[in-house]
Design an enzyme around this catalytic site. Structure first.
Site, PDB file in Angstrom:
ATOM      1  N   ASP A 140      -6.156   0.737  -3.735  1.00 52.25           N
ATOM      2  CA  ASP A 140      -6.596  -0.420  -2.950  1.00 52.25           C
ATOM      3  C   ASP A 140      -5.706  -0.764  -1.757  1.00 52.25           C
ATOM      4  O   ASP A 140      -6.020  -1.687  -0.999  1.00 52.25           O
ATOM      5  CB  ASP A 140      -6.716  -1.645  -3.865  1.00 52.25           C
ATOM      6  CG  ASP A 140      -5.417  -1.936  -4.612  1.00 52.25           C
ATOM      7  OD1 ASP A 140      -4.392  -1.325  -4.278  1.00 52.25           O
ATOM      8  OD2 ASP A 140      -5.440  -2.760  -5.540  1.00 52.25           O
ATOM      9  N   ASP A 199       7.637  13.178  -0.637  1.00 53.61           N
ATOM     10  CA  ASP A 199       7.042  12.127   0.204  1.00 53.61           C
ATOM     11  C   ASP A 199       7.886  10.861   0.177  1.00 53.61           C
ATOM     12  O   ASP A 199       7.644   9.945   0.960  1.00 53.61           O
ATOM     13  CB  ASP A 199       5.606  11.818  -0.246  1.00 53.61           C
ATOM     14  CG  ASP A 199       5.508  11.508  -1.729  1.00 53.61           C
ATOM     15  OD1 ASP A 199       5.942  12.356  -2.532  1.00 53.61           O
ATOM     16  OD2 ASP A 199       5.020  10.424  -2.093  1.00 53.61           O
TER      17      ASP A 199
HETATM   18  P1  AMP Z   1       4.679   6.622  -4.339  1.00 55.45           P
HETATM   19  O1  AMP Z   1       5.117   7.877  -4.993  1.00 55.45           O
HETATM   20  O2  AMP Z   1       4.517   5.460  -5.273  1.00 55.45           O
HETATM   21  O3  AMP Z   1       5.569   6.250  -3.205  1.00 55.45           O
HETATM   22  O4  AMP Z   1       3.215   6.823  -3.738  1.00 55.45           O
HETATM   23  C1  AMP Z   1       2.554   8.049  -3.633  1.00 55.45           C
HETATM   24  C2  AMP Z   1       1.369   7.921  -2.741  1.00 55.45           C
HETATM   25  O5  AMP Z   1       0.418   6.999  -3.276  1.00 55.45           O
HETATM   26  C3  AMP Z   1       1.637   7.466  -1.324  1.00 55.45           C
HETATM   27  O6  AMP Z   1       0.801   8.180  -0.490  1.00 55.45           O
HETATM   28  C4  AMP Z   1       1.254   6.003  -1.366  1.00 55.45           C
HETATM   29  O7  AMP Z   1       0.876   5.525  -0.097  1.00 55.45           O
HETATM   30  C5  AMP Z   1       0.080   6.023  -2.319  1.00 55.45           C
HETATM   31  N1  AMP Z   1      -0.117   4.716  -2.994  1.00 55.45           N
HETATM   32  C6  AMP Z   1       0.644   4.156  -3.947  1.00 55.45           C
HETATM   33  N2  AMP Z   1       0.141   2.973  -4.329  1.00 55.45           N
HETATM   34  C7  AMP Z   1      -0.990   2.771  -3.611  1.00 55.45           C
HETATM   35  C8  AMP Z   1      -1.971   1.740  -3.534  1.00 55.45           C
HETATM   36  N3  AMP Z   1      -1.921   0.654  -4.301  1.00 55.45           N
HETATM   37  N4  AMP Z   1      -2.985   1.903  -2.653  1.00 55.45           N
HETATM   38  C9  AMP Z   1      -3.083   2.989  -1.886  1.00 55.45           C
HETATM   39  N5  AMP Z   1      -2.187   3.994  -1.900  1.00 55.45           N
HETATM   40  C10 AMP Z   1      -1.161   3.903  -2.750  1.00 55.45           C
HETATM   41 MG    MG Z   2       5.995   6.766  -1.569  1.00 61.88          MG
END
Ligand code: AMP
Ligand code: MG
Length: 525
Positions: A135, A270
């Site tokens: 979201d 990332d």
């Molecule tokens: P992270 O490892 O938590 O930094 O996130 C991995 C990927 O998931 C990144 O591309 C974030 O932008 C995406 N992401 C995490 N939480 C959300 C969210 N609530 N809505 C959309 N994208 C998300």
């Molecule tokens: Mg991230």
């Protein structure tokens, strides 16, 4: 109007995705897509960092203004900007995950102040083309953690992105916090992060994976030009040098993490900044009992890939992925391998050097490594609080050790979670180590006072233990933000004695041992 001077370099100089909708899609031959922050229902400022505001020339008055709330909640756009989400991919937990991108982060512009440029990014302000099935929102819980920890890390001297503001959106966000089928509404929030740039290893990887060498070169040249200006672009050697500098900065960051007991929890490529900054505060945690195998992230409980004791190795693995991504610009493996080997060599010098500082050893002796190893082993015999142990160690007195058998264990008593667990054998091991340490210190030339001062500059007294954040979060969920500010103020001086805050120089309380948010954190945020 806020006195902000826009200088949008990333967005002016790098290729954009021509499509302007927020439909989820694969974005090719571009570094970003336009995205519009979602307008929150009823935004209120929870907390702002005056120190971060200073960096972009905003005053305390500005922080209280309606304009500030409008811009940093995503309600209004800064004039002369065109907000965007960045395109990146990444290796998650060891596997290539393809395109990820800013799924819930929107860059609202770069601003210039005092000769420096800062990218401003709202986290939790709604959907972008990279939101995939999610979201684009963030909850108050995880936003409090990101805001407080970013600023705490900065004051600890750890390279990090900063956090300008924490704003409640007034909207509800549905989350399944434990991934156990019990989803519930939580308060939504938006954090404004600041960094010279939010470019990640994954921004390069996605372009290489698509064999888009042209855009890859543009992004790399851009990064070098602004963030590694000592490198002259245009040759393969320059890109090798770039990798080398990224590796160095990354190692510096990791050494700081190890020094203060910080565990990132999700070191996917990332989440690795190309500037060597700590980025993406999610299920991170602080070591309490010294335990190299510890990870705060429940998603990583099985493999413990990102455990404390493995963070340097994981950084190395990530740099290897970055090397692969830069390969098309270099087309030779040997120099890339040399950089990777150099990282290992540097680690084997820098880790003991960092530990020597923690131990207050100014000069270097060959047997120091034995003393360090022996300490690491002894620290794991019973649960021993890392922060408290090293802080108290600065009080160690060579004279007292020989005077009283129980001297060292008495000194360290506050660091042991269960003093009763100290068996005669363990006591003996500690006394042996204390004796070896005393012998070693006796060969130092600096005074005890100088040693204590030096040690207290690298061994923090106060860190953001998970239970502290959780207390602040519980209060904030009730609408009381006092503890957020109390912790924020405390952590501005993590190395100073703050007698009025002695209660925060304490072991994690027993109630927090197995509490969600304190010992267990999921990626749900
Ligand atoms: P992270 O490892 O938590 O930094 O996130 C991995 C990927 O998931 C990144 O591309 C974030 O932008 C995406 N992401 C995490 N939480 C959300 C969210 N609530 N809505 C959309 N994208 C998300
Ligand atoms: Mg991230």
């Amino acid at each position: 109007m806020l006195p902000l001077k826009i200088n949008d370099r990333f967005y002016n100089e790098l290729p954009a995705d021509p499509e302007r909708t927020q439909s989820r899609r694969q974005v090719k031959a571009a570094c970003y897509s336009y995205a519009t922050p979602r307008i929150p229902g009823n935004p209120t400022l929870v907390h702002a960092s005056k120190e971060a505001a200073d960096l972009i020339g905003l005053s305390e008055e500005d922080l209280k203004s309606k304009n500030f709330l409008d811009i940093f909640s995503g309600t209004k756009k800064m004039e002369g900007t065109d907000p965007y989400a960045m395109c990146y991919g990444g290796h998650q937990f060891g596997h290539w995950a393809g395109q990820l991108g800013d799924g819930r982060a929107i860059n609202i512009g770069e601003v210039e102040h005092d000769g420096k440029t800062w990218a401003l990014q709202l986290k939790g302000s709604g959907e972008t083309p990279y939101s995939r099935t999610a979201d684009g929102l963030a909850v108050l819980r995880s936003s409090v953690r990101e805001h407080l920890c970013s600023e705490a890390m900065y004051h600890l001297g750890v390279p990090t992105t900063r956090s300008l503001s924490l704003i409640e959106t007034g909207d509800q966000v549905m989350r399944d916090m434990l991934y156990d089928g019990n989803a519930a509404y939580e308060k939504g929030a938006v954090v404004c992060r600041m960094a010279p740039a939010f470019i990640r290893f994954g921004n390069f990887e996605i372009l290489a994976s698509r064999r888009d060498v042209e855009t890859l070169r543009k992004l790399t040249d851009f990064t070098i030009k602004y963030f590694y200006p000592e490198i002259k672009v245009g040759t393969a050697d320059a890109y090798v040098e770039f990798l080398r500098q990224v590796a160095r900065r990354t190692l510096t960051m990791i050494m700081d993490w190890q020094r203060v007991g910080f565990v990132h929890g999700v070191m996917n490529t990332d989440n690795m900044s190309i500037l060597g900054l700590t980025i993406d505060y999610g299920p991170y945690g602080w070591l309490e009992g010294y335990e190299p195998g510890w990870t705060p992230n429940t998603t990583d409980r099985q493999n413990k890939r990102y455990q404390y004791g493995q963070q340097a190795q994981m950084a190395h693995w990530n740099i290897y992925q970055l090397a692969n991504a830069l390969y098309p610009l270099i087309e030779a493996t040997e120099p890339l391998e040399a950089v990777l080997n150099e990282f290992r060599d540097n680690y084997s010098v820098e880790y003991p050097a960092m530990m020597r500082k923690k131990l207050g050893l100014a000069k270097e002796e060959e047997t120091d490594w034995n003393l360090i190893k022996q300490l690491e082993e002894t620290l794991q015999l019973i649960e021993t609080d890392m922060t408290i142990f090293f802080r108290l160690l600065s009080k160690f007195s060579i004279d007292e050790v020989s005077k009283k058998d129980s001297y060292f264990l008495d000194l360290m008593e506050p660091a042991f979670y269960k003093v009763e667990a100290l068996t005669p054998e363990i006591k003996q091991k500690w006394n042996d180590w204390a004796q070896a340490y005393a012998d070693r210190l006796s060969r130092e030339t600096q005074s005890e006072d100088a040693r204590q001062i030096g040690m207290n500059l690298v061994n923090p007294k106060y860190v953001l233990r998970n239970y502290m954040s959780q207390l602040a979060i519980d209060q904030a969920n009730e609408g009381n933000y006092d503890l957020i500010d109390e912790l924020y103020q405390l952590l501005k001086q993590p190395y100073a004695e703050q007698p009025e805050s002695e209660k925060w120089f304490a072991k994690r309380p027993e109630w927090a041992r197995h509490k969600v948010g304190c010992s267990m954190l999921s990626c749900s945020s």
